[in-house]
Design a protein around this motif. Sequence first.
Motif, PDB file in Angstrom:
ATOM      1  N   ARG A  24       0.824  -1.211   0.000  1.00  0.00           N
ATOM      2  CA  ARG A  24       0.000   0.000   0.000  1.00  0.00           C
ATOM      3  C   ARG A  24       0.860   1.265   0.000  1.00  0.00           C
ATOM      4  N   GLY A  25       1.960   1.229   0.740  1.00  0.00           N
ATOM      5  CA  GLY A  25       2.810   2.412   0.815  1.00  0.00           C
ATOM      6  C   GLY A  25       3.373   2.797  -0.542  1.00  0.00           C
ATOM      7  N   ARG A  26       3.805   1.809  -1.292  1.00  0.00           N
ATOM      8  CA  ARG A  26       4.367   2.090  -2.612  1.00  0.00           C
ATOM      9  C   ARG A  26       3.293   2.610  -3.561  1.00  0.00           C
ATOM     10  N   LYS A  28       0.594   4.238  -2.828  1.00  0.00           N
ATOM     11  CA  LYS A  28       0.262   5.612  -2.449  1.00  0.00           C
ATOM     12  C   LYS A  28       1.342   6.577  -2.913  1.00  0.00           C
ATOM     13  N   GLN A  29       2.599   6.208  -2.711  1.00  0.00           N
ATOM     14  CA  GLN A  29       3.709   7.073  -3.091  1.00  0.00           C
ATOM     15  C   GLN A  29       3.719   7.323  -4.595  1.00  0.00           C
ATOM     16  N   GLU A  30       3.491   6.272  -5.376  1.00  0.00           N
ATOM     17  CA  GLU A  30       3.552   6.418  -6.830  1.00  0.00           C
ATOM     18  C   GLU A  30       2.351   7.186  -7.378  1.00  0.00           C
ATOM     19  N   LEU A  31       1.178   7.017  -6.744  1.00  0.00           N
ATOM     20  CA  LEU A  31       0.024   7.779  -7.208  1.00  0.00           C
ATOM     21  C   LEU A  31       0.212   9.264  -6.940  1.00  0.00           C
ATOM     22  N   VAL A  32       0.748   9.584  -5.762  1.00  0.00           N
ATOM     23  CA  VAL A  32       1.022  10.987  -5.440  1.00  0.00           C
ATOM     24  C   VAL A  32       2.094  11.544  -6.380  1.00  0.00           C
ATOM     25  N   ALA A  33       3.095  10.729  -6.707  1.00  0.00           N
ATOM     26  CA  ALA A  33       4.138  11.175  -7.629  1.00  0.00           C
ATOM     27  C   ALA A  33       3.574  11.479  -9.011  1.00  0.00           C
ATOM     28  N   SER A  34       2.468  10.806  -9.376  1.00  0.00           N
ATOM     29  CA  SER A  34       1.860  11.050 -10.683  1.00  0.00           C
ATOM     30  C   SER A  34       1.004  12.308 -10.699  1.00  0.00           C
ATOM     31  N   GLY A  35       0.786  12.926  -9.526  1.00  0.00           N
ATOM     32  CA  GLY A  35       0.041  14.177  -9.471  1.00  0.00           C
ATOM     33  C   GLY A  35      -1.196  14.151  -8.610  1.00  0.00           C
ATOM     34  N   ALA A  36      -1.564  12.987  -8.079  1.00  0.00           N
ATOM     35  CA  ALA A  36      -2.716  12.929  -7.181  1.00  0.00           C
ATOM     36  C   ALA A  36      -2.362  13.560  -5.843  1.00  0.00           C
ATOM     37  N   CYS A 140      -4.413  -5.907 -12.256  1.00  0.00           N
ATOM     38  CA  CYS A 140      -4.640  -5.648 -10.830  1.00  0.00           C
ATOM     39  C   CYS A 140      -3.626  -6.317  -9.922  1.00  0.00           C
ATOM     40  N   GLU A 141      -2.715  -7.059 -10.473  1.00  0.00           N
ATOM     41  CA  GLU A 141      -1.824  -7.892  -9.664  1.00  0.00           C
ATOM     42  C   GLU A 141      -1.034  -7.070  -8.645  1.00  0.00           C
ATOM     43  N   GLY A 142      -1.173  -7.441  -7.374  1.00  0.00           N
ATOM     44  CA  GLY A 142      -0.401  -6.829  -6.310  1.00  0.00           C
ATOM     45  C   GLY A 142      -0.799  -5.424  -5.921  1.00  0.00           C
ATOM     46  N   LYS A 143      -1.953  -4.958  -6.364  1.00  0.00           N
ATOM     47  CA  LYS A 143      -2.370  -3.585  -6.107  1.00  0.00           C
ATOM     48  C   LYS A 143      -3.460  -3.533  -5.028  1.00  0.00           C
ATOM     49  N   PRO A 144      -3.445  -2.522  -4.164  1.00  0.00           N
ATOM     50  CA  PRO A 144      -4.523  -2.360  -3.188  1.00  0.00           C
ATOM     51  C   PRO A 144      -5.814  -1.937  -3.881  1.00  0.00           C
ATOM     52  N   LEU A 145      -6.941  -2.183  -3.232  1.00  0.00           N
ATOM     53  CA  LEU A 145      -8.239  -1.873  -3.818  1.00  0.00           C
ATOM     54  C   LEU A 145      -8.572  -0.395  -3.659  1.00  0.00           C
ATOM     55  N   ALA A 146      -9.302   0.127  -4.642  1.00  0.00           N
ATOM     56  CA  ALA A 146      -9.758   1.520  -4.594  1.00  0.00           C
ATOM     57  C   ALA A 146     -11.001   1.660  -5.451  1.00  0.00           C
ATOM     58  N   VAL A 147     -11.713   2.744  -5.228  1.00  0.00           N
ATOM     59  CA  VAL A 147     -12.849   3.117  -6.073  1.00  0.00           C
ATOM     60  C   VAL A 147     -12.597   4.522  -6.601  1.00  0.00           C
ATOM     61  N   SER A 211      -8.269  12.005   7.659  1.00  0.00           N
ATOM     62  CA  SER A 211      -6.809  12.045   7.605  1.00  0.00           C
ATOM     63  C   SER A 211      -6.189  10.655   7.708  1.00  0.00           C
ATOM     64  N   GLU A 212      -6.904   9.712   8.356  1.00  0.00           N
ATOM     65  CA  GLU A 212      -6.329   8.378   8.527  1.00  0.00           C
ATOM     66  C   GLU A 212      -6.606   7.454   7.345  1.00  0.00           C
ATOM     67  N   SER A 213      -7.345   7.926   6.358  1.00  0.00           N
ATOM     68  CA  SER A 213      -7.680   7.103   5.195  1.00  0.00           C
ATOM     69  C   SER A 213      -6.766   7.434   4.023  1.00  0.00           C
ATOM     70  N   ASP A 214      -6.463   6.406   3.225  1.00  0.00           N
ATOM     71  CA  ASP A 214      -5.628   6.615   2.039  1.00  0.00           C
ATOM     72  C   ASP A 214      -6.509   7.030   0.869  1.00  0.00           C
ATOM     73  N   ASP A 215      -7.023   8.249   0.932  1.00  0.00           N
ATOM     74  CA  ASP A 215      -7.872   8.789  -0.127  1.00  0.00           C
ATOM     75  C   ASP A 215      -7.107   9.856  -0.899  1.00  0.00           C
ATOM     76  N   PHE A 216      -7.575  10.112  -2.129  1.00  0.00           N
ATOM     77  CA  PHE A 216      -6.845  11.009  -3.005  1.00  0.00           C
ATOM     78  C   PHE A 216      -7.792  11.908  -3.783  1.00  0.00           C
ATOM     79  N   LEU A 217      -7.282  13.059  -4.149  1.00  0.00           N
ATOM     80  CA  LEU A 217      -7.966  13.999  -5.028  1.00  0.00           C
ATOM     81  C   LEU A 217      -7.110  14.128  -6.287  1.00  0.00           C
ATOM     82  N   PHE A 218      -7.705  13.812  -7.439  1.00  0.00           N
ATOM     83  CA  PHE A 218      -6.953  13.800  -8.691  1.00  0.00           C
ATOM     84  C   PHE A 218      -7.550  14.860  -9.610  1.00  0.00           C
TER      85      PHE A 218
END
Length: 298
Positions: A24-26, A28-36, A140-147, A211-218
């Motif tokens: 999950r940490g990776r 999150k880090q890569e999604l934020v690096a892409s601009g989220a 989807c291999e190895g990725k955390p779930l999201a909506v 704040s405790e949830s791994d949510d994003f604004l893109f």
Amino acid sequence: MSGCVAALLPLAALGTIGKNEIDRGRAKQELVASGAIGLGMPVGSVTIGLDGDSAAGLPVPSDDLAGQGGAFEIAELDLESGSADRESQNFQPLVPGASPYANFAAHALKQSARLETGEGVESVVLVPRVDIFQPETMDCEGKPLAVLIDLDGPAAAGLLKAETLYRQNGLVEALNRLHFAQISVIWLSDHPVAASGRISAILNEAGFSHSESDDFLFLDRGGEDRKQVRRWDAARNYCIVAIAGDNRADFDELYDYLLEPDGAITLNHMFDNGWFLTPPPLVEATKEMVAKPDDKEG
């Protein structure tokens, strides 16, 4: 894309995920690096970098954006006529039909349960340059779930300008269930990144993010960025198991280019099975909506 497809073909199994180790940490880090924008992070600390460019500090909200910094109020949108008890609206059970987002959340939770039992889970984001006759979804291999939830409605600018916004009934409870199941929520909008502070505050005030949830604004990253590209970027890092939007192009931009309404018949089975047509999460309050009974004529 303009042709009419006669047969309904199943999605290829390339988008399936099993119960493997998930970082999950990776993700999150890569999604934020892409601009989220990570909603659990202080807005000022977020950095963005596009197409290999060096990361840059998040732009300070511009005064040119209408509504920036203005006061706003979040209220519950009552979808049941005759209901006046706000507390009962805020705590409706998550069952099909309880809110416009109930089936959306129930589907995502079902995928989480499947993953827990070691069953396969499929992404609902189509691959780039999808073959409409044999559609495939992202890996989807190895990725955390999201909506994914599309924030934009017919009058998207109202999100920034409105003094009072109504949230859809039952959505807070649906999101709480998703968070409890460790399903991340990624909010998509065509508003510019400069509006991130305002929109983040609105999502927080509405009870949609914590704040405790791994949510994003893109948001729109500028240049030739498109919402479709942001969907793919999200799906490269997370297994997107459900999408909510108020029009078909919120699931894939191919719907903006079809010459015939039934030109994507091979995708019809995705509706209510990963793709959910829903009203916008937040709508601007009109004078009629906020008027009290005593204020109405007659």
